[in-house]
Design a protein around this motif. Sequence first.
Motif, short mmCIF file in Angstrom:
data_model
loop_
_atom_site.label_atom_id
_atom_site.label_comp_id
_atom_site.label_asym_id
_atom_site.label_seq_id
_atom_site.Cartn_x
_atom_site.Cartn_y
_atom_site.Cartn_z
N UNK A 47 -1.36 -1.64 13.93
CA UNK A 47 -0.09 -2.33 13.79
C UNK A 47 0.21 -2.61 12.31
N UNK A 48 -0.81 -2.99 11.56
CA UNK A 48 -0.62 -3.28 10.14
C UNK A 48 -0.08 -2.06 9.41
N UNK A 49 -0.66 -0.91 9.68
CA UNK A 49 -0.23 0.33 9.04
C UNK A 49 1.20 0.69 9.44
N UNK A 50 1.54 0.50 10.70
CA UNK A 50 2.88 0.81 11.17
C UNK A 50 3.91 -0.12 10.53
N UNK A 51 3.59 -1.39 10.39
CA UNK A 51 4.50 -2.33 9.72
C UNK A 51 4.73 -1.93 8.27
N UNK A 52 3.66 -1.53 7.58
CA UNK A 52 3.79 -1.09 6.19
C UNK A 52 4.61 0.20 6.12
N UNK A 53 4.40 1.11 7.06
CA UNK A 53 5.11 2.40 7.09
C UNK A 53 6.62 2.20 7.25
N UNK A 54 7.00 1.20 8.02
CA UNK A 54 8.42 0.94 8.27
C UNK A 54 9.04 0.01 7.22
N UNK A 55 8.24 -0.43 6.26
CA UNK A 55 8.75 -1.33 5.24
C UNK A 55 8.95 -2.74 5.74
N UNK A 56 8.27 -3.09 6.81
CA UNK A 56 8.41 -4.42 7.40
C UNK A 56 7.33 -5.38 6.93
N UNK A 57 6.43 -4.90 6.08
CA UNK A 57 5.37 -5.75 5.54
C UNK A 57 4.94 -5.21 4.19
N UNK A 58 4.53 -6.11 3.32
CA UNK A 58 3.98 -5.73 2.03
C UNK A 58 2.46 -5.82 2.11
N UNK A 59 1.80 -4.88 1.48
CA UNK A 59 0.34 -4.87 1.46
C UNK A 59 -0.12 -5.73 0.28
N UNK A 60 -0.99 -6.68 0.56
CA UNK A 60 -1.52 -7.56 -0.49
C UNK A 60 -3.03 -7.36 -0.55
N UNK A 61 -3.51 -7.01 -1.71
CA UNK A 61 -4.94 -6.81 -1.93
C UNK A 61 -5.42 -7.91 -2.88
N UNK A 62 -6.39 -8.68 -2.46
CA UNK A 62 -6.94 -9.73 -3.30
C UNK A 62 -8.09 -9.16 -4.13
N UNK A 78 -3.23 1.84 4.14
CA UNK A 78 -2.17 0.85 4.03
C UNK A 78 -1.35 1.05 2.75
N UNK A 79 -2.02 1.28 1.64
CA UNK A 79 -1.31 1.48 0.38
C UNK A 79 -0.49 2.77 0.40
N UNK A 80 -1.02 3.81 1.02
CA UNK A 80 -0.30 5.08 1.11
C UNK A 80 0.96 4.94 1.95
N UNK A 81 0.87 4.25 3.08
CA UNK A 81 2.05 4.08 3.92
C UNK A 81 3.07 3.18 3.25
N UNK A 82 2.61 2.17 2.52
CA UNK A 82 3.53 1.32 1.77
C UNK A 82 4.26 2.13 0.69
N UNK A 83 3.55 3.00 0.02
CA UNK A 83 4.15 3.85 -1.01
C UNK A 83 5.24 4.73 -0.41
N UNK A 84 5.00 5.29 0.77
CA UNK A 84 6.02 6.10 1.43
C UNK A 84 7.26 5.27 1.78
N UNK A 85 7.04 4.06 2.27
CA UNK A 85 8.17 3.18 2.60
C UNK A 85 8.97 2.85 1.35
N UNK A 86 8.29 2.62 0.23
CA UNK A 86 8.98 2.35 -1.03
C UNK A 86 9.83 3.55 -1.45
N UNK A 87 9.25 4.74 -1.38
CA UNK A 87 9.98 5.96 -1.77
C UNK A 87 11.21 6.19 -0.90
#
Length: 70
Positions: free
Chosen positions: A26-41, A53-62
């Motif tokens: 679910x986390x990856x799907x939310x990031x893929x759709x741009x519905x969540x930001x990935x936060x790395x501490x 997660x970072x790869x799917x977030x990058x695709x959503x950004x693009x």
Amino acid sequence: RVNAYRWVKTDISNLTETNENGEINVNEELARQGMAKVVIYPKHAKLIYQDELLATETLAKKEKLGVWER
């Protein structure tokens, strides 16, 4: 401790890849759709699915999806 990952059984094949049990991350799907930001501490160890997660977030950004549409 935070439970960081959620898996849900689905029969919808156009979502993110499923695991051997037919479940999506679910986390990856939310990031893929741009519905969540990935936060790395930085002080924590690398997350199990960090790269995915970072790869799917990058695709959503693009694609300017969800929170990245501006």
